[in-house]
Design a protein around this motif. Structure first.
Motif, PDB file in Angstrom:
ATOM      1  N   ASP A   1       0.825  -1.198   0.000  1.00  0.00           N
ATOM      2  CA  ASP A   1       0.000   0.000   0.000  1.00  0.00           C
ATOM      3  C   ASP A   1       0.869   1.261   0.000  1.00  0.00           C
ATOM      4  OD1 ASP A   1      -2.436   1.151  -0.213  1.00  0.00           O
ATOM      5  OD2 ASP A   1      -3.059   0.831   1.865  1.00  0.00           O
ATOM      6  N   GLY A   2       1.941   1.241  -0.798  1.00  0.00           N
ATOM      7  CA  GLY A   2       2.782   2.430  -0.935  1.00  0.00           C
ATOM      8  C   GLY A   2       4.096   2.369  -0.172  1.00  0.00           C
ATOM      9  N   VAL A   3       4.151   1.535   0.877  1.00  0.00           N
ATOM     10  CA  VAL A   3       5.403   1.381   1.624  1.00  0.00           C
ATOM     11  C   VAL A   3       6.213   0.262   0.954  1.00  0.00           C
ATOM     12  CG1 VAL A   3       6.445   0.860   3.860  1.00  0.00           C
ATOM     13  CG2 VAL A   3       4.245   2.068   3.748  1.00  0.00           C
ATOM     14  N   VAL A   4       7.404   0.624   0.455  1.00  0.00           N
ATOM     15  CA  VAL A   4       8.175  -0.339  -0.338  1.00  0.00           C
ATOM     16  C   VAL A   4       9.294  -0.958   0.497  1.00  0.00           C
ATOM     17  CG1 VAL A   4       9.617  -0.612  -2.398  1.00  0.00           C
ATOM     18  CG2 VAL A   4       7.633   0.910  -2.462  1.00  0.00           C
ATOM     19  N   ARG A   5       9.406  -2.301   0.422  1.00  0.00           N
ATOM     20  CA  ARG A   5      10.467  -3.018   1.146  1.00  0.00           C
ATOM     21  C   ARG A   5      11.141  -4.013   0.215  1.00  0.00           C
ATOM     22  NH1 ARG A   5       9.947  -3.456   7.337  1.00  0.00           N
ATOM     23  NH2 ARG A   5      12.057  -4.184   7.005  1.00  0.00           N
ATOM     24  N   GLN A   6      12.415  -4.292   0.497  1.00  0.00           N
ATOM     25  CA  GLN A   6      13.105  -5.385  -0.179  1.00  0.00           C
ATOM     26  C   GLN A   6      12.626  -6.703   0.420  1.00  0.00           C
ATOM     27  OE1 GLN A   6      15.046  -5.906  -2.657  1.00  0.00           O
ATOM     28  NE2 GLN A   6      16.638  -4.358  -2.887  1.00  0.00           N
ATOM     29  N   VAL A   7      12.332  -7.653  -0.460  1.00  0.00           N
ATOM     30  CA  VAL A   7      11.819  -8.945  -0.019  1.00  0.00           C
ATOM     31  C   VAL A   7      12.593 -10.034  -0.758  1.00  0.00           C
ATOM     32  CG1 VAL A   7       9.807 -10.458  -0.333  1.00  0.00           C
ATOM     33  CG2 VAL A   7       9.509  -8.181   0.645  1.00  0.00           C
ATOM     34  N   CYS A   8      12.877 -11.134  -0.073  1.00  0.00           N
ATOM     35  CA  CYS A   8      13.591 -12.250  -0.695  1.00  0.00           C
ATOM     36  C   CYS A   8      12.620 -13.066  -1.554  1.00  0.00           C
ATOM     37  CB  CYS A   8      14.212 -13.139   0.384  1.00  0.00           C
ATOM     38  SG  CYS A   8      15.111 -14.533  -0.310  1.00  0.00           S
ATOM     39  N   LEU A   9      13.013 -13.326  -2.812  1.00  0.00           N
ATOM     40  CA  LEU A   9      12.142 -14.042  -3.744  1.00  0.00           C
ATOM     41  C   LEU A   9      12.602 -15.481  -3.995  1.00  0.00           C
ATOM     42  CD1 LEU A   9      11.538 -11.287  -6.462  1.00  0.00           C
ATOM     43  CD2 LEU A   9      10.057 -11.902  -4.551  1.00  0.00           C
ATOM     44  N   GLU A  10      13.588 -15.943  -3.235  1.00  0.00           N
ATOM     45  CA  GLU A  10      14.149 -17.278  -3.483  1.00  0.00           C
ATOM     46  C   GLU A  10      13.088 -18.377  -3.431  1.00  0.00           C
ATOM     47  OE1 GLU A  10      17.376 -18.615  -3.901  1.00  0.00           O
ATOM     48  OE2 GLU A  10      18.161 -16.608  -4.298  1.00  0.00           O
ATOM     49  N   LEU A  11      12.052 -18.184  -2.592  1.00  0.00           N
ATOM     50  CA  LEU A  11      11.077 -19.258  -2.379  1.00  0.00           C
ATOM     51  C   LEU A  11       9.912 -19.199  -3.364  1.00  0.00           C
ATOM     52  CD1 LEU A  11      11.090 -19.138   1.535  1.00  0.00           C
ATOM     53  CD2 LEU A  11      12.410 -20.654   0.052  1.00  0.00           C
ATOM     54  N   VAL A  12       9.787 -18.099  -4.112  1.00  0.00           N
ATOM     55  CA  VAL A  12       8.780 -18.015  -5.192  1.00  0.00           C
ATOM     56  C   VAL A  12       9.454 -17.518  -6.465  1.00  0.00           C
ATOM     57  CG1 VAL A  12       6.559 -17.830  -3.986  1.00  0.00           C
ATOM     58  CG2 VAL A  12       8.002 -15.851  -4.172  1.00  0.00           C
ATOM     59  N   PRO A  13      10.329 -18.345  -7.041  1.00  0.00           N
ATOM     60  CA  PRO A  13      11.091 -17.899  -8.213  1.00  0.00           C
ATOM     61  C   PRO A  13      10.197 -17.513  -9.389  1.00  0.00           C
ATOM     62  CG  PRO A  13      11.415 -20.266  -7.772  1.00  0.00           C
ATOM     63  CD  PRO A  13      10.662 -19.705  -6.619  1.00  0.00           C
ATOM     64  N   GLU A  14       8.936 -17.984  -9.378  1.00  0.00           N
ATOM     65  CA  GLU A  14       8.057 -17.710 -10.517  1.00  0.00           C
ATOM     66  C   GLU A  14       7.409 -16.322 -10.444  1.00  0.00           C
ATOM     67  OE1 GLU A  14       7.503 -19.644  -7.989  1.00  0.00           O
ATOM     68  OE2 GLU A  14       5.388 -19.669  -7.377  1.00  0.00           O
ATOM     69  N   ALA A  15       7.580 -15.609  -9.324  1.00  0.00           N
ATOM     70  CA  ALA A  15       6.911 -14.310  -9.159  1.00  0.00           C
ATOM     71  C   ALA A  15       7.464 -13.284 -10.142  1.00  0.00           C
ATOM     72  CB  ALA A  15       7.083 -13.814  -7.733  1.00  0.00           C
ATOM     73  N   GLU A  16       6.557 -12.500 -10.722  1.00  0.00           N
ATOM     74  CA  GLU A  16       6.945 -11.479 -11.693  1.00  0.00           C
ATOM     75  C   GLU A  16       6.420 -10.119 -11.250  1.00  0.00           C
ATOM     76  OE1 GLU A  16       5.283 -12.732 -15.377  1.00  0.00           O
ATOM     77  OE2 GLU A  16       6.640 -14.457 -15.566  1.00  0.00           O
ATOM     78  N   PRO A  17       7.101  -9.034 -11.676  1.00  0.00           N
ATOM     79  CA  PRO A  17       6.609  -7.705 -11.332  1.00  0.00           C
ATOM     80  C   PRO A  17       5.144  -7.564 -11.724  1.00  0.00           C
ATOM     81  CG  PRO A  17       8.777  -7.531 -12.308  1.00  0.00           C
ATOM     82  CD  PRO A  17       8.368  -8.980 -12.424  1.00  0.00           C
ATOM     83  N   GLY A  18       4.363  -6.948 -10.826  1.00  0.00           N
ATOM     84  CA  GLY A  18       2.925  -6.813 -11.048  1.00  0.00           C
ATOM     85  C   GLY A  18       2.126  -7.840 -10.259  1.00  0.00           C
ATOM     86  N   ASP A  19       2.755  -8.977  -9.929  1.00  0.00           N
ATOM     87  CA  ASP A  19       2.077  -9.983  -9.107  1.00  0.00           C
ATOM     88  C   ASP A  19       1.898  -9.473  -7.680  1.00  0.00           C
ATOM     89  OD1 ASP A  19       2.087 -11.816 -11.147  1.00  0.00           O
ATOM     90  OD2 ASP A  19       3.797 -12.970 -10.387  1.00  0.00           O
ATOM     91  N   TYR A  20       0.819  -9.928  -7.042  1.00  0.00           N
ATOM     92  CA  TYR A  20       0.722  -9.755  -5.596  1.00  0.00           C
ATOM     93  C   TYR A  20       1.330 -10.991  -4.936  1.00  0.00           C
ATOM     94  CZ  TYR A  20      -1.925  -5.462  -5.157  1.00  0.00           C
ATOM     95  OH  TYR A  20      -2.282  -4.149  -5.143  1.00  0.00           O
ATOM     96  N   VAL A  21       2.175 -10.765  -3.938  1.00  0.00           N
ATOM     97  CA  VAL A  21       2.788 -11.888  -3.227  1.00  0.00           C
ATOM     98  C   VAL A  21       2.481 -11.773  -1.734  1.00  0.00           C
ATOM     99  CG1 VAL A  21       4.663 -12.376  -4.856  1.00  0.00           C
ATOM    100  CG2 VAL A  21       4.979 -10.612  -3.105  1.00  0.00           C
ATOM    101  N   LEU A  22       2.456 -12.928  -1.066  1.00  0.00           N
ATOM    102  CA  LEU A  22       2.231 -12.956   0.373  1.00  0.00           C
ATOM    103  C   LEU A  22       3.603 -12.976   1.052  1.00  0.00           C
ATOM    104  CD1 LEU A  22      -0.180 -13.406   2.418  1.00  0.00           C
ATOM    105  CD2 LEU A  22       0.642 -15.754   2.495  1.00  0.00           C
ATOM    106  N   VAL A  23       3.870 -11.980   1.892  1.00  0.00           N
ATOM    107  CA  VAL A  23       5.206 -11.826   2.462  1.00  0.00           C
ATOM    108  C   VAL A  23       5.190 -12.130   3.961  1.00  0.00           C
ATOM    109  CG1 VAL A  23       7.102 -10.218   2.878  1.00  0.00           C
ATOM    110  CG2 VAL A  23       5.829 -10.124   0.718  1.00  0.00           C
ATOM    111  N   HIS A  24       6.150 -12.972   4.376  1.00  0.00           N
ATOM    112  CA  HIS A  24       6.292 -13.351   5.778  1.00  0.00           C
ATOM    113  C   HIS A  24       7.764 -13.203   6.158  1.00  0.00           C
ATOM    114  CE1 HIS A  24       5.936 -15.633   9.470  1.00  0.00           C
ATOM    115  NE2 HIS A  24       6.831 -16.504   9.039  1.00  0.00           N
ATOM    116  N   VAL A  25       8.048 -12.495   7.216  1.00  0.00           N
ATOM    117  CA  VAL A  25       9.406 -12.204   7.721  1.00  0.00           C
ATOM    118  C   VAL A  25      10.416 -11.950   6.597  1.00  0.00           C
ATOM    119  CG1 VAL A  25       9.040 -13.331   9.948  1.00  0.00           C
ATOM    120  CG2 VAL A  25      10.060 -14.666   8.093  1.00  0.00           C
TER     121      VAL A  25
END
Lengths: 104, 386
Positions: free
Chosen positions: A26-50
């Motif tokens: 919602d506007g607050v941008v953070r770096q997130v590790c994508l190693e566990l969802v390699p298929e994610a692409e910009p524009g996707d919504y992802v569920l982020v945990h720790v």
């Protein structure tokens, strides 16, 4: 503990060995590790945990909750005073022209 | 869609609650086994909304709560060693050991760091090669992949001053332990949505089939929880068993294979003691032999510590769904989040702490009324429904 927050993947990048992406919550941008969802692409919504994306949000599935709602009866609007009088009466919540018990 | 606010609509919640009341021919007993769900149920007043039709019990769904006192004491012993930088998620900080909490240790000179992600702890280790950085790796299957990934990243980057004190717990053995308890009153479960994003649904389907119960894999927003309850009640009324998914937007039946692969590479499954419950077979993780150098318990010589729990605490019975928090004579008096006597009060996601935070006292249990009559519960106070 198992808090998962949905956010929109803005772009992907790397820190040497590690696949990362910027996610907007919602506007607050953070770096997130994508190693566990390699298929994610910009524009996707992802569920982020720790700090890790764990799952892609499936838009079609996300709408299902509202499809279920469409199947449920609409509740009658009631003025506040009537609702106050009816405290403790389980039939306060009614479908149009019927009582809760009749809708079973 | 932002996948948050849309699931907090009050009139929609009332309609699902009405459908639940209409479907239930008796007051079914359901248990959720994720602390995030416990917290949301109490925060949004879903237990009160469903008071007449469903009894909600709150299982051992908080990894912070069920971390044994001796593990907390071991963490504190490591944190007090010279040269150690001890990293933890924020929710472990206030959990008291035998000699105070991590805040108290920090006041006594320990270097305690709160991190948002285990990767932050790896970054600290990279930045401070002269220090021993230890991460307190607490969590369910949801968090285990992140913790495992942190160790793998340290491994790839050849960071040698990083280790983890592992206190992972697994949900299915806990559900099984509850179902095997002769005192259990639970008719069905809300399954842990985020755990299942990783693990998928097969373990839950097998338990559901074996014990003939519904386990509805459910999300965390009010409409998710209510829809999960509705699905469970409908299954109970029809005599159906199985593990359907309510939280389909995040959970695939097969889970997240990459997450499981990372966890399996780093960890073995082992017997684990749960605070308030006791030993549960095959319910935790330990480092595989090849990665044992990441194990803080191997790296630091911390002896087994003798601990004693408060005798009057009933958290074990609460965690197994036999008693409710408000059945405890110490609740809210001798036992509060500031001075917790046991597991379910030590973290905000514990059932007792959630009851305390959101004002559930025995005399305040309310009958089901329309939300219009109780705006304080559903409307504003806790920023609940829109």
């Amino acid at each position: 503990m198992c808090l998962g927050v949905p956010g929109k993947l803005v772009d992907v990048n790397r820190d040497g060995e590690v696949s990362l992406g910027r996610v907007s919550f919602d506007g607050v941008v953070r770096q997130v590790c994508l190693e566990l969802v390699p298929e994610a692409e910009p524009g996707d919504y992802v569920l982020v945990h720790v700090g890790f994306a764990l799952s892609r949000i499936d838009e079609e599935e996300a709408r299902r909750v509202f499809e279920l709602l469409a199947e449920l009866p609409v509740l009658a609007e009631r003025p506040e005073a009537v609702a106050e009088d009816a405290v403790g009466d389980a039939t306060v919540l009614v479908a149009p022209g019927t009582t809760v018990k009749d809708t079973a | 869609m932002k996948y948050v606010e849309e699931y907090r609509d009050r009139s929609a919640a009332e309609r699902i609650a009405a459908a639940i009341a209409a479907a239930a021919t008796r007051r079914w007993v359901l248990m959720e086994v994720c602390g995030g769900q416990t917290h949301a149920i109490l925060r949004y007043g879903i237990d009160d909304l469903l008071e007449q039709s469903v009894e909600l019990l709150h299982g051992p769904g908080c990894p912070v709560c069920v971390t044994p006192l001796e593990t907390i004491d071991r963490a504190h012993a490591i944190a007090m060693q010279p040269g150690v930088m001890f990293c933890s998620f924020g929710d472990m900080l206030r959990v008291p050991g035998s000699n105070g909490d991590l805040f108290a240790l920090r006041a006594r000179g320990a270097d305690i760091r709160v991190v948002y992600s285990p990767l932050d702890a790896v970054a600290l280790a990279e930045k401070h090669p002269d220090r021993e950085v230890v991460f307190f790796a607490v969590g369910f299957e949801t968090t285990a992949p992140a913790n495992a990934m942190a160790a793998l990243v340290a491994h790839r980057k050849k960071i040698r001053n990083f280790s983890l004190l592992v206190s992972h717990v697994l949900v299915p053995p806990a559900i099984t332990a509850i179902l095997q308890s002769p005192e259990s009153r639970v008719n069905g479960f809300l399954g842990p949505g985020h755990v299942c994003t990783v693990m998928g649904t097969s373990e839950y389907a097998a338990i559901a089939e074996h014990y003939r119960v519904p386990i509805v894999i459910t999300g965390f927003e009010p409409l998710d929880l209510l829809e999960g309850v509705l699905a469970a009640v409908r299954m109970l009324e029809r005599g159906e068993v199985g593990a359907p998914v309510q939280y389909g937007r995040a959970v695939r039946d097969e889970g997240n294979a990459e997450s499981r692969r990372v966890v399996d590479e780093l960890f073995d499954v082992t017997d684990r003691k749960w605070r308030g419950v006791g030993m549960i077979p095959k319910s935790g993780h330990r480092f595989r032999y090849e990665y044992r150098h990441f194990d803080a318990e191997t790296r630091f010589d911390v002896h087994a510590v003798e601990t004693r729990e408060a005798a009057e605490c009933i958290s074990g019975r609460v965690l197994r769904g036999i008693d409710r928090p408000t059945d405890c004579p110490a609740f809210g008096t001798r036992c509060t989040p500031e001075t917790p006597l046991g597991a379910t009060m030590v973290s905000a996601e514990g059932a007792c702490a959630a009851y305390f935070a959101y004002g559930r006292e025995p005399e305040r249990r309310l009958p089901l009324v329309s939300a219009a009559a109780r705006p304080e519960k559903l409307g504003g106070r806790n920023g609940a429904f829109r």
